[in-house]
Design a protein around this motif. Structure first.
Motif, short mmCIF file in Angstrom:
data_model
loop_
_atom_site.label_atom_id
_atom_site.label_comp_id
_atom_site.label_asym_id
_atom_site.label_seq_id
_atom_site.Cartn_x
_atom_site.Cartn_y
_atom_site.Cartn_z
N GLU A 19 0.80 -1.23 0.00
CA GLU A 19 0.00 0.00 0.00
C GLU A 19 0.83 1.28 0.00
O GLU A 19 0.32 2.33 -0.35
CB GLU A 19 -0.98 -0.01 1.17
CG GLU A 19 -2.08 -1.02 0.92
CD GLU A 19 -3.32 -0.79 1.74
OE1 GLU A 19 -3.25 -0.12 2.77
OE2 GLU A 19 -4.36 -1.31 1.33
N ASP A 24 3.16 0.82 -7.63
CA ASP A 24 2.50 -0.49 -7.70
C ASP A 24 3.36 -1.56 -8.37
O ASP A 24 2.93 -2.22 -9.31
CB ASP A 24 1.15 -0.37 -8.43
CG ASP A 24 0.19 0.55 -7.74
OD1 ASP A 24 0.28 0.70 -6.49
OD2 ASP A 24 -0.67 1.15 -8.42
N THR A 81 -2.03 -4.34 -5.56
CA THR A 81 -1.98 -2.92 -5.20
C THR A 81 -2.62 -2.63 -3.85
O THR A 81 -2.57 -1.50 -3.39
CB THR A 81 -2.69 -2.07 -6.27
OG1 THR A 81 -4.05 -2.50 -6.39
CG2 THR A 81 -1.98 -2.20 -7.61
N ARG A 82 -3.24 -3.62 -3.26
CA ARG A 82 -3.87 -3.44 -1.95
C ARG A 82 -3.41 -4.52 -0.98
O ARG A 82 -3.25 -5.67 -1.37
CB ARG A 82 -5.39 -3.50 -2.06
CG ARG A 82 -5.95 -2.35 -2.83
CD ARG A 82 -7.44 -2.45 -2.94
NE ARG A 82 -7.90 -1.41 -3.83
CZ ARG A 82 -8.94 -0.67 -3.59
NH1 ARG A 82 -9.65 -0.86 -2.51
NH2 ARG A 82 -9.30 0.25 -4.44
#
Length: 110
Positions: A19, A24, A81-82
């Motif tokens: 995060e 990313d 990406t999370r």
């Protein structure tokens, strides 16, 4: 220079690093993450976020065996990406030696 995810990520896979990455460049495998070296901008914000201390600069001796794995698997695994949930037993695996043998080349789920 780029940053590299090393052996201690295996079976820990905390994902705190994901995060904070501004570009990313993390990719997820079944039991660890890798950094795409051509996407990493060498900002270093991921390194202190890793509770397992598995992220190091590619110039670090700990990175030697992992630079190529990061390159290869970043091209095969899905981008993440999370932050997800780490494995339930992540703390038990943190810092254990010999985890390289447990590396799983299968892709993870983003």
């Amino acid at each position: 220079m780029t940053y590299v995810v090393t052996e201690n990520c295996i079976k820990c896979k905390y994902m705190d690093c994901v995060e904070v990455c501004p570009v990313d460049c993390f990719y997820v495998g079944a039991n660890m993450l890798v950094i795409h070296p051509d996407e990493c901008i060498d900002c270093g914000v991921c390194e202190p976020e890793c509770p397992a201390e598995a992220i190091v600069p590619d110039s670090d001796d700990k990175a030697t065996d992992w630079v190529e794995k990061n390159r290869v698997y970043a091209g095969e695994w899905p981008n993440i990406t999370r932050k997800g949930e780490p494995p339930a037993d992540a703390k038990e695996w943190d810092g254990k030696p010999g985890k390289a043998e447990m590396f799983d080349p299968a892709p993870g789920t983003a």
